[in-house]
Motif scaffolding. Structure first.
Motif, short mmCIF file in Angstrom:
data_model
loop_
_atom_site.label_atom_id
_atom_site.label_comp_id
_atom_site.label_asym_id
_atom_site.label_seq_id
_atom_site.Cartn_x
_atom_site.Cartn_y
_atom_site.Cartn_z
N ALA A 293 0.75 -1.30 -0.05
CA ALA A 293 -0.05 0.03 -0.09
C ALA A 293 0.83 1.13 -0.21
N LEU A 294 1.72 1.40 0.95
CA LEU A 294 2.86 2.46 0.98
C LEU A 294 3.53 2.49 -0.11
N CYS A 295 4.22 1.51 -0.80
CA CYS A 295 5.18 1.58 -1.89
C CYS A 295 4.35 1.98 -3.40
N HIS A 296 3.08 1.34 -3.52
CA HIS A 296 2.40 1.73 -4.55
C HIS A 296 2.03 3.22 -4.38
N TYR A 297 1.42 3.81 -3.39
CA TYR A 297 1.04 5.20 -3.29
C TYR A 297 2.40 6.20 -3.45
N TYR A 298 3.41 5.68 -3.10
CA TYR A 298 4.59 6.69 -3.31
C TYR A 298 5.56 6.32 -4.15
N LYS A 299 5.26 5.18 -4.99
CA LYS A 299 5.87 4.76 -5.80
C LYS A 299 7.55 4.44 -5.80
N ILE A 300 7.66 3.74 -4.42
CA ILE A 300 8.86 3.08 -4.07
C ILE A 300 9.43 1.91 -4.61
N GLN A 301 10.22 1.88 -5.20
CA GLN A 301 10.71 0.46 -5.79
C GLN A 301 11.27 -0.42 -4.72
N PRO A 302 11.20 -1.63 -5.08
CA PRO A 302 11.43 -2.73 -4.10
C PRO A 302 12.95 -2.63 -3.64
#
Length: 189
Positions: free
Chosen positions: A75-84
């Motif tokens: 949820a947080l990664c998709h919202y802020y476009k954080i790469q793995p």
């Protein structure tokens, strides 16, 4: 590093258990950085943020159970476009003795259901892990009960020491000096 995640189970009944070593680490780092993690329902966890723009870093203690940690991370990664590859997941590690911590990128999931769920939600295992050793009970059938119990006094002191040593390499990790962080963390005096 754009996101640091401390794995554990929510609730007072789990707070002192071995499985919550990741949440202990994030809480200690939050104290060092003078930040407060606050409930953020859309990210299913307790969150804090420091910096802005390219220097922004999020801290997350999921408030899902361990086996559903990927829901919060995704949820947080998709919202802020954080790469793995910009994520550090801090977790308990059965395969390391208490007092040991190790940093690595990618690799196996070691049967850790929190890591498995994160990898499934992100569709990759290509994220950083800080593994906090909690030891193994010696019998694979005893693992579930073992991780859901508090460590013995002598184990707790060793785990606390490894958390402290790994917190000392946080500045290197934050700046992207992963090899230097691993060298310092993995070298025993």
């Amino acid at each position: 590093m754009k996101l640091v995640v401390g794995l554990g189970n929510p609730g007072k009944q789990y707070a002192a258990t071995r499985h919550n070593a990741g949440t202990w680490w994030i809480s200690r780092l939050a104290d060092v950085l003078h930040i407060t993690l606050k409930a953020e329902p859309r990210f299913h966890g307790l969150c804090a943020r420091i910096g802005q723009g390219d220097s922004e870093v999020w801290f997350l203690n999921p408030q899902t159970y361990m086996n559903a940690s990927g829901k919060a991370v995704a949820a947080l990664c998709h919202y802020y476009k954080i790469q793995p590859e910009s994520i550090l997941v801090v977790h308990d590690e059965l395969d390391l003795p208490p007092g040991t911590s190790r940093l690595k990128l990618d690799g196996g999931l070691g049967g850790h259901n929190g890591l498995k769920d994160i990898a499934a939600h992100l569709s990759t295992k290509n994220f950083w892990r800080l593994r906090i050793g909690i030891g193994h009970p010696g019998d694979k059938n005893a693992v579930i009960n073992y991780v859901l119990q508090p460590p013995r006094k002598e184990e707790a002191a060793l785990i606390d020491d490894s958390i402290q040593r790994s917190l000392e390499v946080w500045p290197l990790i934050a700046e992207g000096h992963y090899q230097a962080a691993m060298m310092k963390l993995h070298t025993t005096a």
